[in-house]
Design a protein around this motif. Structure first.
Motif, PDB file in Angstrom:
ATOM      1  N   GLN A  13       0.826  -1.206   0.000  1.00 49.51           N
ATOM      2  CA  GLN A  13       0.000   0.000   0.000  1.00 49.51           C
ATOM      3  C   GLN A  13       0.864   1.262   0.000  1.00 49.51           C
ATOM      4  O   GLN A  13       0.553   2.223  -0.704  1.00 49.51           O
ATOM      5  CB  GLN A  13      -0.956  -0.019   1.189  1.00 49.51           C
ATOM      6  CG  GLN A  13      -2.002  -1.099   1.038  1.00 49.51           C
ATOM      7  CD  GLN A  13      -2.923  -1.231   2.232  1.00 49.51           C
ATOM      8  OE1 GLN A  13      -2.670  -0.681   3.304  1.00 49.51           O
ATOM      9  NE2 GLN A  13      -4.000  -1.978   2.055  1.00 49.51           N
ATOM     10  N   LEU A  14       1.929   1.238   0.727  1.00 47.23           N
ATOM     11  CA  LEU A  14       2.839   2.376   0.748  1.00 47.23           C
ATOM     12  C   LEU A  14       3.466   2.605  -0.623  1.00 47.23           C
ATOM     13  O   LEU A  14       3.501   3.731  -1.126  1.00 47.23           O
ATOM     14  CB  LEU A  14       3.919   2.134   1.799  1.00 47.23           C
ATOM     15  CG  LEU A  14       4.836   3.282   2.148  1.00 47.23           C
ATOM     16  CD1 LEU A  14       4.058   4.492   2.631  1.00 47.23           C
ATOM     17  CD2 LEU A  14       5.812   2.830   3.232  1.00 47.23           C
ATOM     18  N   LEU A  15       3.902   1.539  -1.241  1.00 46.41           N
ATOM     19  CA  LEU A  15       4.514   1.654  -2.566  1.00 46.41           C
ATOM     20  C   LEU A  15       3.503   2.153  -3.599  1.00 46.41           C
ATOM     21  O   LEU A  15       3.825   3.002  -4.427  1.00 46.41           O
ATOM     22  CB  LEU A  15       5.103   0.302  -2.992  1.00 46.41           C
ATOM     23  CG  LEU A  15       5.963   0.295  -4.233  1.00 46.41           C
ATOM     24  CD1 LEU A  15       7.100   1.299  -4.134  1.00 46.41           C
ATOM     25  CD2 LEU A  15       6.521  -1.101  -4.466  1.00 46.41           C
ATOM     26  N   ILE A  16       2.283   1.653  -3.540  1.00 43.99           N
ATOM     27  CA  ILE A  16       1.229   2.107  -4.455  1.00 43.99           C
ATOM     28  C   ILE A  16       1.067   3.621  -4.357  1.00 43.99           C
ATOM     29  O   ILE A  16       0.946   4.316  -5.366  1.00 43.99           O
ATOM     30  CB  ILE A  16      -0.107   1.382  -4.156  1.00 43.99           C
ATOM     31  CG1 ILE A  16      -0.029  -0.074  -4.599  1.00 43.99           C
ATOM     32  CG2 ILE A  16      -1.284   2.099  -4.811  1.00 43.99           C
ATOM     33  CD1 ILE A  16      -1.148  -0.949  -4.066  1.00 43.99           C
ATOM     34  N   ASN A  17       1.070   4.124  -3.146  1.00 41.63           N
ATOM     35  CA  ASN A  17       0.867   5.568  -2.947  1.00 41.63           C
ATOM     36  C   ASN A  17       2.081   6.403  -3.317  1.00 41.63           C
ATOM     37  O   ASN A  17       1.942   7.588  -3.613  1.00 41.63           O
ATOM     38  CB  ASN A  17       0.452   5.840  -1.503  1.00 41.63           C
ATOM     39  CG  ASN A  17      -0.994   5.482  -1.262  1.00 41.63           C
ATOM     40  OD1 ASN A  17      -1.873   5.864  -2.025  1.00 41.63           O
ATOM     41  ND2 ASN A  17      -1.242   4.715  -0.215  1.00 41.63           N
ATOM     42  N   LEU A  18       3.263   5.809  -3.306  1.00 46.44           N
ATOM     43  CA  LEU A  18       4.480   6.568  -3.599  1.00 46.44           C
ATOM     44  C   LEU A  18       4.913   6.525  -5.062  1.00 46.44           C
ATOM     45  O   LEU A  18       5.733   7.341  -5.479  1.00 46.44           O
ATOM     46  CB  LEU A  18       5.635   6.057  -2.728  1.00 46.44           C
ATOM     47  CG  LEU A  18       5.539   6.382  -1.246  1.00 46.44           C
ATOM     48  CD1 LEU A  18       6.648   5.686  -0.475  1.00 46.44           C
ATOM     49  CD2 LEU A  18       5.584   7.886  -1.021  1.00 46.44           C
ATOM     50  N   LEU A  19       4.381   5.587  -5.842  1.00 47.14           N
ATOM     51  CA  LEU A  19       4.791   5.497  -7.247  1.00 47.14           C
ATOM     52  C   LEU A  19       4.387   6.766  -7.999  1.00 47.14           C
ATOM     53  O   LEU A  19       3.264   7.242  -7.855  1.00 47.14           O
ATOM     54  CB  LEU A  19       4.149   4.281  -7.913  1.00 47.14           C
ATOM     55  CG  LEU A  19       4.732   2.937  -7.501  1.00 47.14           C
ATOM     56  CD1 LEU A  19       3.830   1.797  -7.979  1.00 47.14           C
ATOM     57  CD2 LEU A  19       6.135   2.768  -8.050  1.00 47.14           C
ATOM     58  N   PRO A  20       5.289   7.296  -8.801  1.00 47.49           N
ATOM     59  CA  PRO A  20       4.971   8.530  -9.544  1.00 47.49           C
ATOM     60  C   PRO A  20       3.912   8.297 -10.622  1.00 47.49           C
ATOM     61  O   PRO A  20       3.834   7.209 -11.210  1.00 47.49           O
ATOM     62  CB  PRO A  20       6.303   8.916 -10.197  1.00 47.49           C
ATOM     63  CG  PRO A  20       7.342   8.047  -9.605  1.00 47.49           C
ATOM     64  CD  PRO A  20       6.661   6.861  -9.011  1.00 47.49           C
ATOM     65  N   ASP A  21       3.111   9.304 -10.868  1.00 49.30           N
ATOM     66  CA  ASP A  21       2.135   9.244 -11.963  1.00 49.30           C
ATOM     67  C   ASP A  21       2.858   9.003 -13.286  1.00 49.30           C
ATOM     68  O   ASP A  21       4.018   9.380 -13.460  1.00 49.30           O
ATOM     69  CB  ASP A  21       1.345  10.551 -12.057  1.00 49.30           C
ATOM     70  CG  ASP A  21       0.289  10.669 -10.963  1.00 49.30           C
ATOM     71  OD1 ASP A  21       0.004   9.675 -10.282  1.00 49.30           O
ATOM     72  OD2 ASP A  21      -0.247  11.784 -10.789  1.00 49.30           O
TER      73      ASP A  21
END
Length: 167
Positions: A13-21
């Motif tokens: 979940q953390l990685l999902i939120n941190l990945l750049p658009d």
């Protein structure tokens, strides 16, 4: 047992939120078999919403940790385009694919002698994160260093956040 804090869900979940658009990512679960959790698409708010929903199905019911199959599956089905290629391997364990320790030892050896050179040849950097001190750190270190990636151990959600922000 090897991930008592169930960090695999927090990490995803953390990685999902941190990945750049506008980047691309696929998420895979692996135990005895490797299955895709989240389809690749250009990352945006809608993708994040679907990915966070999918992350709720992450579990620890697998008996084994088939890292070799995970690497093979991702290399065959995970990368498109010519941009930077990173394989982030979050694992709570070590290579154990059978009750027969020699079968597991053979798989571990193939990772070291066959898969690492293939990763290097395709310019795929492996970033490894052990989710417990019981993981096969020697293997994870070798995967990361020999592919130009990095390796860390995270035993709390706070450590994960720090690692992903660094990444």
């Amino acid at each position: 047992q090897n991930d008592p804090q169930n960090l695999r869900v927090d990490a995803t979940q953390l990685l999902i939120n941190l990945l750049p658009d506008n980047t691309h990512a696929k998420f895979w679960l692996f135990a005895e078999k490797t299955t895709q959790l989240i389809q690749s698409d250009s990352i945006d708010s809608e993708w994040r919403k679907q990915a966070l929903l999918a992350s709720k199905s992450i579990h620890s019911r697998g008996i084994y940790t088939h890292i070799e199959e995970a690497i093979q599956t991702v290399m065959q089905n995970g990368f498109t385009g010519n941009g930077n290629k990173n394989l982030i391997l979050l694992t709570d364990g070590m290579v154990d694919i059978s009750k027969d320790i020699m079968v597991s030892a053979d798989s571990r050896e193939r990772i070291l002698t066959e898969w690492i050179p293939r990763l290097r040849q395709q310019n795929i950097k492996v970033q490894t994160i052990a989710l417990s001190g019981q993981a096969d750190k020697e293997l994870l270190d070798k995967l990361a260093f020999d592919s130009g990636g990095w390796t860390e151990t995270a035993e709390s959600a706070e450590q994960l956040q720090h690692l992903f922000l660094k990444m």
